[in-house]
Design a protein around this motif. Structure first.
Motif, short mmCIF file in Angstrom:
data_model
loop_
_atom_site.label_atom_id
_atom_site.label_comp_id
_atom_site.label_asym_id
_atom_site.label_seq_id
_atom_site.Cartn_x
_atom_site.Cartn_y
_atom_site.Cartn_z
N ARG A 146 2.04 4.88 -3.60
CA ARG A 146 0.88 4.69 -2.74
C ARG A 146 -0.25 4.09 -3.55
O ARG A 146 -0.58 4.58 -4.63
N SER A 147 -0.83 3.03 -3.05
CA SER A 147 -1.97 2.40 -3.71
C SER A 147 -3.21 3.18 -3.29
O SER A 147 -3.64 3.10 -2.15
N CYS A 148 -3.78 3.93 -4.23
CA CYS A 148 -4.98 4.70 -3.94
C CYS A 148 -5.68 5.08 -5.24
O CYS A 148 -5.10 4.94 -6.32
N ASP A 149 -6.91 5.52 -5.12
CA ASP A 149 -7.72 5.94 -6.26
C ASP A 149 -7.71 4.94 -7.41
O ASP A 149 -7.59 5.29 -8.58
N GLY A 150 -7.79 3.66 -7.06
CA GLY A 150 -7.90 2.62 -8.08
C GLY A 150 -6.59 2.15 -8.68
O GLY A 150 -6.58 1.32 -9.58
N THR A 181 0.80 -1.22 0.00
CA THR A 181 0.00 0.00 0.00
C THR A 181 0.83 1.27 0.00
O THR A 181 0.39 2.29 -0.52
N ASN A 182 2.01 1.27 0.60
CA ASN A 182 2.86 2.46 0.66
C ASN A 182 4.32 2.05 0.63
O ASN A 182 4.74 1.18 1.38
N VAL A 183 5.09 2.71 -0.23
CA VAL A 183 6.54 2.52 -0.27
C VAL A 183 7.16 3.89 -0.47
O VAL A 183 6.65 4.71 -1.24
N ARG A 184 8.23 4.16 0.23
CA ARG A 184 8.94 5.43 0.07
C ARG A 184 10.41 5.13 -0.19
O ARG A 184 11.04 4.41 0.57
#
Length: 159
Positions: free
Chosen positions: A58-62, A41-44
């Motif tokens: 970031r996994s978001c908005d599809g 879901t999140n990587v920086r």
């Protein structure tokens, strides 16, 4: 952890899986409870190991992300994820190399020889909104160094 519903991955806001730090030898190894549905879901990507600032994924908005079910009693390899810089963010590319994963795991954990098995993942759109706060406890921080994407000096696969 989360769930897949309506064709999207929804992260559980109260139960976040967290991997903090750089991949060792190019791999992230973790332990999870059987039956959980997990996703990246999140990587920086940061300049140094302890930095919190850098380009992010970031996994978001599809946006599709690697999602998988954790089996009981198995040592699994889900896949490789490489991130390419794209403006101020990172773009994820997914592929598999079970032979490289097996060689790495057997070199680092000799007692597991022959137990690492490939596991399927799905690319599923994320249900989260990009308008929400971009930092969550589920963020994995990855230093931007050649070390974080290549096998460690103690592990050199023969190809």
């Amino acid at each position: 952890p989360g769930e897949t519903s309506g064709g999207k991955f929804k992260q559980d806001k109260w139960r976040m899986a967290v991997v903090g730090g750089a991949p060792e030898g190019g791999f992230v190894v973790g332990k999870a409870a059987a039956g959980e549905t997990l996703a990246i879901t999140n990587v920086r990507a940061s300049a140094a190991k302890d930095d919190l600032i850098g380009r992010g994924f970031r996994s978001c908005d599809g946006k599709e992300t690697m999602t998988f079910q954790v089996p009981a009693g198995k040592l699994i390899y889900v896949g490789h994820v490489t991130f390419a810089e794209s403006g101020a963010s990172l773009h994820a590319n997914y592929h598999q190399d079970i032979e490289l994963a097996q060689k790495y795991m057997e070199a680092v954990y000799p007692g597991i020889k022959g137990r690492v098995e490939p596991w399927n993942y799905e690319l599923i759109p994320a249900a989260a909104s990009c308008a929400e706060d971009s930092y969550t406890p589920g963020t994995t921080y990855t230093p931007r160094t050649s070390q974080s994407h290549n096998p460690s000096p103690s592990y050199r696969p023969s190809r």
